[in-house]
Design an enzyme around this catalytic site. Structure first.
Site, PDB file in Angstrom:
ATOM      1  NE  ARG A   1      -2.485   0.946   3.583  1.00  0.00           N
ATOM      2  CZ  ARG A   1      -3.137   0.645   4.696  1.00  0.00           C
ATOM      3  NH1 ARG A   1      -4.356   0.169   4.619  1.00  0.00           N
ATOM      4  NH2 ARG A   1      -2.581   0.789   5.877  1.00  0.00           N
TER       5      ARG A   1
ATOM      6  CB  THR B   1      -1.919   7.138  -3.299  1.00  0.00           C
ATOM      7  OG1 THR B   1      -1.345   5.825  -3.404  1.00  0.00           O
ATOM      8  CG2 THR B   1      -1.005   8.149  -3.979  1.00  0.00           C
TER       9      THR B   1
ATOM     10  CG  ASP C   1       1.939  -4.242   9.611  1.00  0.00           C
ATOM     11  OD1 ASP C   1       2.276  -5.407   9.296  1.00  0.00           O
ATOM     12  OD2 ASP C   1       1.953  -3.301   8.801  1.00  0.00           O
TER      13      ASP C   1
ATOM     14  CG  ASP D   1       5.453  -4.629  10.930  1.00  0.00           C
ATOM     15  OD1 ASP D   1       6.208  -4.994  10.005  1.00  0.00           O
ATOM     16  OD2 ASP D   1       5.101  -3.448  11.092  1.00  0.00           O
TER      17      ASP D   1
END
Length: 209
Positions: free
Chosen positions: A104, A108, A200, A203
């Site tokens: 990602r 944006t 996340d 992670d």
């Protein structure tokens, strides 16, 4: 409109609580994601067609059901989707595994593809797209569209946790793709993270920051 199935099994709910806990380390997190994925595979494969074959038990011959020649492809979205592959393979060991790499863009928030390797007979397979988090839906939509462009005809999306915004986006963009979830959370925050979520997933799976 696509079907949304939220798992309600007590074992899934219990293990989902454990992966949400910020004190759960990477080793235990990986093990739990594998276990949850195996449990979810049970529901995802519920509509597989059966056919009767003749076998012989130690007592007598009989006709008994088996999966009717189903070809399955598992498509993890890199990198976090890798954490769900082994759990699915526990129940569907004959599945082939393809990979779609998306990240990602931090500005944006749109998905950018950087890698793709798929089974050659993708059009003949029932594909199960794996991604622990369904946040904005951008990555899932991009992966699904790429698979369709490559000839895929039958696709399911399996995620551990989703935001309502992501579910809505996938349903609108791919109304023929059923969505299987461990939980639907409250919302997305300003950084497009699922709340309350689990942080996340990549992670936490791989011990990176």
């Amino acid at each position: 409109m696509s079907r949304v199935v939220v798992m309600d099994h007590p074992l899934i709910k219990h293990k989902m609580t454990m992966i949400r806990d910020k004190n759960t380390g990477s080793k235990e997190f990986r093990e739990l994601v594998t276990e949850i994925s195996t449990l979810m595979a049970y529901e995802v494969t519920r509509d597989f067609p059966l056919e009767d074959i003749e076998i012989e038990t130690p007592i007598t011959k009989m006709y008994s059901p088996v999966i009717a020649g189903k070809k399955v492809g598992l498509i993890p979205i890199l990198r976090a989707g890798l954490g769900m592959v082994d759990g699915m393979l526990n129940l569907i060991p004959a599945a082939k595994v393809g990979h779609v790499g998306l990240y990602r863009d931090p500005v944006t928030l749109q998905p950018v593809e950087y890698y793709c390797k798929l089974p050659q007979d993708i059009a003949e397979r029932d594909l199960i797209v794996l991604d622990p988090m369904l946040a904005t839906g951008g990555s899932a939509i991009a992966a699904i569209q790429f698979l369709k462009n490559s000839g895929a005809n039958n696709i399911k999306l399996v995620c551990l946790i989703a935001a309502p915004e992501g579910v809505k986006a996938v349903q609108e963009a791919a109304p023929d793709v059923d969505i299987y979830l461990g939980a639907i959370d409250e919302k997305l925050n300003d950084h497009a993270y699922i709340v309350p979520g689990l942080g996340d997933a990549g992670d936490r799976l791989f011990g990176t920051k």
